[in-house]
Write a protein that holds these residues in place. Structure first.
Motif, PDB file in Angstrom:
ATOM      1  N   TRP A   1      49.951 -11.537  28.380  1.00 34.84           N
ATOM      2  CA  TRP A   1      51.390 -11.697  28.596  1.00 34.84           C
ATOM      3  C   TRP A   1      52.051 -10.335  28.783  1.00 34.84           C
ATOM      4  O   TRP A   1      52.993 -10.203  29.584  1.00 34.84           O
ATOM      5  CB  TRP A   1      52.049 -12.454  27.441  1.00 34.84           C
ATOM      6  N   ALA A   2      51.565  -9.319  28.068  1.00 33.98           N
ATOM      7  CA  ALA A   2      52.134  -7.980  28.207  1.00 33.98           C
ATOM      8  C   ALA A   2      51.865  -7.427  29.601  1.00 33.98           C
ATOM      9  O   ALA A   2      52.734  -6.786  30.215  1.00 33.98           O
ATOM     10  CB  ALA A   2      51.554  -7.049  27.142  1.00 33.98           C
ATOM     11  N   LYS A   3      50.675  -7.661  30.115  1.00 31.97           N
ATOM     12  CA  LYS A   3      50.349  -7.196  31.472  1.00 31.97           C
ATOM     13  C   LYS A   3      51.214  -7.902  32.512  1.00 31.97           C
ATOM     14  O   LYS A   3      51.719  -7.272  33.450  1.00 31.97           O
ATOM     15  CB  LYS A   3      48.870  -7.445  31.755  1.00 31.97           C
ATOM     16  N   LEU A   4      51.383  -9.210  32.352  1.00 33.77           N
ATOM     17  CA  LEU A   4      52.203  -9.962  33.303  1.00 33.77           C
ATOM     18  C   LEU A   4      53.668  -9.530  33.229  1.00 33.77           C
ATOM     19  O   LEU A   4      54.347  -9.436  34.256  1.00 33.77           O
ATOM     20  CB  LEU A   4      52.079 -11.462  33.030  1.00 33.77           C
ATOM     21  N   ALA A   5      54.158  -9.274  32.009  1.00 31.08           N
ATOM     22  CA  ALA A   5      55.552  -8.844  31.855  1.00 31.08           C
ATOM     23  C   ALA A   5      55.773  -7.486  32.506  1.00 31.08           C
ATOM     24  O   ALA A   5      56.778  -7.275  33.204  1.00 31.08           O
ATOM     25  CB  ALA A   5      55.925  -8.792  30.375  1.00 31.08           C
TER      26      ALA A   5
ATOM     27  N   THR B   1      60.268   3.086  36.315  1.00 22.10           N
ATOM     28  CA  THR B   1      60.360   4.231  37.218  1.00 22.10           C
ATOM     29  C   THR B   1      59.023   4.555  37.874  1.00 22.10           C
ATOM     30  O   THR B   1      58.984   4.943  39.047  1.00 22.10           O
ATOM     31  CB  THR B   1      60.860   5.473  36.468  1.00 22.10           C
ATOM     32  N   ALA B   2      57.936   4.409  37.128  1.00 25.03           N
ATOM     33  CA  ALA B   2      56.608   4.716  37.675  1.00 25.03           C
ATOM     34  C   ALA B   2      55.965   3.489  38.324  1.00 25.03           C
ATOM     35  O   ALA B   2      54.962   3.622  39.021  1.00 25.03           O
ATOM     36  CB  ALA B   2      55.694   5.248  36.581  1.00 25.03           C
ATOM     37  N   PHE B   3      56.537   2.299  38.072  1.00 29.81           N
ATOM     38  CA  PHE B   3      55.996   1.031  38.577  1.00 29.81           C
ATOM     39  C   PHE B   3      54.569   0.777  38.089  1.00 29.81           C
ATOM     40  O   PHE B   3      53.790   0.080  38.740  1.00 29.81           O
ATOM     41  CB  PHE B   3      56.023   0.984  40.113  1.00 29.81           C
ATOM     42  N   SER B   4      54.235   1.332  36.940  1.00 28.55           N
ATOM     43  CA  SER B   4      52.896   1.160  36.360  1.00 28.55           C
ATOM     44  C   SER B   4      52.920   1.712  34.938  1.00 28.55           C
ATOM     45  O   SER B   4      53.838   2.453  34.570  1.00 28.55           O
ATOM     46  CB  SER B   4      51.849   1.908  37.185  1.00 28.55           C
ATOM     47  N   PRO B   5      51.928   1.384  34.111  1.00 25.47           N
ATOM     48  CA  PRO B   5      51.871   1.956  32.762  1.00 25.47           C
ATOM     49  C   PRO B   5      51.724   3.466  32.818  1.00 25.47           C
ATOM     50  O   PRO B   5      51.116   4.009  33.741  1.00 25.47           O
ATOM     51  CB  PRO B   5      50.629   1.297  32.147  1.00 25.47           C
TER      52      PRO B   5
ATOM     53  N   MET C   1      54.019  -6.218  34.922  1.00 26.94           N
ATOM     54  CA  MET C   1      53.894  -6.411  36.362  1.00 26.94           C
ATOM     55  C   MET C   1      55.191  -6.961  36.945  1.00 26.94           C
ATOM     56  O   MET C   1      55.662  -6.507  37.998  1.00 26.94           O
ATOM     57  CB  MET C   1      52.733  -7.369  36.658  1.00 26.94           C
ATOM     58  N   ALA C   2      55.799  -7.927  36.250  1.00 26.67           N
ATOM     59  CA  ALA C   2      57.061  -8.502  36.714  1.00 26.67           C
ATOM     60  C   ALA C   2      58.164  -7.455  36.720  1.00 26.67           C
ATOM     61  O   ALA C   2      58.948  -7.359  37.680  1.00 26.67           O
ATOM     62  CB  ALA C   2      57.455  -9.677  35.831  1.00 26.67           C
ATOM     63  N   GLN C   3      58.244  -6.658  35.662  1.00 26.42           N
ATOM     64  CA  GLN C   3      59.284  -5.633  35.607  1.00 26.42           C
ATOM     65  C   GLN C   3      59.111  -4.610  36.714  1.00 26.42           C
ATOM     66  O   GLN C   3      60.085  -4.208  37.367  1.00 26.42           O
ATOM     67  CB  GLN C   3      59.281  -4.916  34.258  1.00 26.42           C
ATOM     68  N   SER C   4      57.875  -4.165  36.946  1.00 21.67           N
ATOM     69  CA  SER C   4      57.626  -3.193  38.015  1.00 21.67           C
ATOM     70  C   SER C   4      58.023  -3.761  39.372  1.00 21.67           C
ATOM     71  O   SER C   4      58.630  -3.068  40.197  1.00 21.67           O
ATOM     72  CB  SER C   4      56.140  -2.801  38.035  1.00 21.67           C
ATOM     73  N   GLY C   5      57.696  -5.037  39.613  1.00 27.60           N
ATOM     74  CA  GLY C   5      58.058  -5.663  40.877  1.00 27.60           C
ATOM     75  C   GLY C   5      59.564  -5.749  41.067  1.00 27.60           C
ATOM     76  O   GLY C   5      60.083  -5.442  42.146  1.00 27.60           O
ATOM     77  N   ILE C   6      60.275  -6.160  40.014  1.00 25.13           N
ATOM     78  CA  ILE C   6      61.738  -6.251  40.089  1.00 25.13           C
ATOM     79  C   ILE C   6      62.350  -4.881  40.348  1.00 25.13           C
ATOM     80  O   ILE C   6      63.239  -4.716  41.191  1.00 25.13           O
ATOM     81  CB  ILE C   6      62.301  -6.858  38.788  1.00 25.13           C
ATOM     82  N   SER C   7      61.868  -3.880  39.631  1.00 27.27           N
ATOM     83  CA  SER C   7      62.401  -2.528  39.788  1.00 27.27           C
ATOM     84  C   SER C   7      62.128  -1.986  41.186  1.00 27.27           C
ATOM     85  O   SER C   7      63.010  -1.397  41.824  1.00 27.27           O
ATOM     86  CB  SER C   7      61.778  -1.600  38.740  1.00 27.27           C
TER      87      SER C   7
ATOM     88  N   ALA D   1      62.959  -3.977  27.678  1.00 28.46           N
ATOM     89  CA  ALA D   1      62.755  -3.277  26.409  1.00 28.46           C
ATOM     90  C   ALA D   1      62.958  -4.234  25.241  1.00 28.46           C
ATOM     91  O   ALA D   1      62.179  -4.252  24.279  1.00 28.46           O
ATOM     92  CB  ALA D   1      63.713  -2.093  26.300  1.00 28.46           C
ATOM     93  N   LEU D   2      64.012  -5.036  25.343  1.00 28.19           N
ATOM     94  CA  LEU D   2      64.292  -6.022  24.298  1.00 28.19           C
ATOM     95  C   LEU D   2      63.172  -7.057  24.216  1.00 28.19           C
ATOM     96  O   LEU D   2      62.754  -7.464  23.125  1.00 28.19           O
ATOM     97  CB  LEU D   2      65.631  -6.707  24.589  1.00 28.19           C
ATOM     98  N   GLY D   3      62.664  -7.487  25.378  1.00 28.68           N
ATOM     99  CA  GLY D   3      61.584  -8.463  25.394  1.00 28.68           C
ATOM    100  C   GLY D   3      60.294  -7.908  24.806  1.00 28.68           C
ATOM    101  O   GLY D   3      59.616  -8.586  24.011  1.00 28.68           O
ATOM    102  N   TYR D   4      59.929  -6.689  25.178  1.00 27.04           N
ATOM    103  CA  TYR D   4      58.719  -6.075  24.614  1.00 27.04           C
ATOM    104  C   TYR D   4      58.852  -5.936  23.099  1.00 27.04           C
ATOM    105  O   TYR D   4      57.914  -6.223  22.348  1.00 27.04           O
ATOM    106  CB  TYR D   4      58.495  -4.689  25.228  1.00 27.04           C
ATOM    107  N   TRP D   5      60.010  -5.475  22.664  1.00 25.03           N
ATOM    108  CA  TRP D   5      60.276  -5.286  21.228  1.00 25.03           C
ATOM    109  C   TRP D   5      60.243  -6.622  20.480  1.00 25.03           C
ATOM    110  O   TRP D   5      59.748  -6.708  19.357  1.00 25.03           O
ATOM    111  CB  TRP D   5      61.645  -4.620  21.089  1.00 25.03           C
ATOM    112  N   GLU D   6      60.729  -7.661  21.131  1.00 17.80           N
ATOM    113  CA  GLU D   6      60.837  -8.973  20.492  1.00 17.80           C
ATOM    114  C   GLU D   6      59.494  -9.699  20.409  1.00 17.80           C
ATOM    115  O   GLU D   6      59.283 -10.529  19.520  1.00 17.80           O
ATOM    116  CB  GLU D   6      61.833  -9.835  21.271  1.00 17.80           C
ATOM    117  N   LEU D   7      58.573  -9.397  21.329  1.00 15.07           N
ATOM    118  CA  LEU D   7      57.341 -10.172  21.417  1.00 15.07           C
ATOM    119  C   LEU D   7      56.098  -9.451  20.916  1.00 15.07           C
ATOM    120  O   LEU D   7      55.111 -10.104  20.559  1.00 15.07           O
ATOM    121  CB  LEU D   7      57.112 -10.604  22.872  1.00 15.07           C
ATOM    122  N   ASP D   8      56.113  -8.140  20.890  1.00 13.88           N
ATOM    123  CA  ASP D   8      54.927  -7.399  20.463  1.00 13.88           C
ATOM    124  C   ASP D   8      54.539  -7.758  19.033  1.00 13.88           C
ATOM    125  O   ASP D   8      55.344  -7.657  18.106  1.00 13.88           O
ATOM    126  CB  ASP D   8      55.204  -5.893  20.566  1.00 13.88           C
TER     127      ASP D   8
END
Length: 240
Positions: free
Chosen positions: A212-216, A199-203, A218-224, A144-151
């Motif tokens: 970069w947003a898509k990759l981020a 939680t949904a592992f997808s948008p 994807m990485a978060q979904s994989g980690i979760s 959440a912090l990363g999305y907020w910081e980079l968008d």
């Protein structure tokens, strides 16, 4: 010029799409977002570092929290109330804080998964589930912090309306007639994005637009997915 010409000119001027009244808040300059919620997320991540067992945190255990607090204080001094000051050193500090917390989260995930695979994690189901929840929540807060910081270049750049093309397309942007003209994304919106993606592992209703947003996401979904599946599987095995 006649009076009717003047009236026609005034009408065209009033319908000018560049007028601030016609441009939604997210696409124009605004007063800037409060730092409180983002700071609360940082405090939460640092708190989870203290709560996690030592095997899931970098050593020495005080280093990441101490560096995080120092960077947080610097950012508070530079932008104490609203984040609208564009300075390169502030931007570097903000990105450094995000990277630092992301490193701590990655360390925790890696060692949790490693411990689950090689069997070194305790057979205490309650402790395992507690650690798993803390790592998962850290994942949500860090992204959440990363999305907020980079968008769109970060909160200060968004406050100045620097970049017209969003990295994340929110529902309010797609349906401006159904949204408050003063609406603009804040930390809560990015926290919602992060939580639903984890939680949904997808948008869900927020679409990533840039690569970069898509990759981020994807990485978060994989980690979760890896964290949740392995922790639950191990806990069920322990509980029989």
């Amino acid at each position: 010029m006649t009076g009717s010409d003047n009236q026609g000119s005034d009408a065209l001027s009033s319908n000018d799409p560049t007028d601030d009244d016609q441009v939604p808040a997210w696409a124009r300059r605004t007063t800037g977002e409060s730092r409180w919620l983002a700071t609360g997320a940082v405090v939460g991540i640092i708190a989870f570092q203290f709560l996690l067992p030592n095997q899931f945190t970098p050593h020495p255990a005080w280093l990441i929290p101490a560096l995080g607090v120092v960077l947080m204080v610097i950012l508070w001094i530079g932008n104490p109330i609203r984040i609208d000051r564009e300075e390169s050193w502030l931007r570097r500090c903000s990105l450094a804080l995000t990277v630092l917390l992301a490193f701590a989260m990655s360390w925790s995930v890696y060692h949790l998964v490693l411990g689950l695979i090689d069997g070194t994690v305790s057979d205490n189901a309650r402790g395992l589930l507690s650690s798993g929840v803390e790592v998962w929540l850290t994942n949500v807060l860090v992204f959440a912090l990363g999305y907020w910081e980079l968008d769109r270049g970060g909160p200060a750049a968004r406050a100045h309306g620097r970049k017209p093309f969003p990295d994340f397309l929110f529902v309010q942007m797609q349906n401006p007639d159904l949204a408050d003209p003063e609406w603009e994304p804040s930390f809560v919106d990015y926290l919602y994005l992060s939580f639903t993606n984890a939680t949904a592992f997808s948008p869900t209703d927020v679409m990533p637009m840039s690569r970069w947003a898509k990759l981020a996401m994807m990485a978060q979904s994989g980690i979760s997915l890896i964290t949740v599946s392995l922790v639950i599987a191990r806990a069920v095995n322990v509980l029989k």
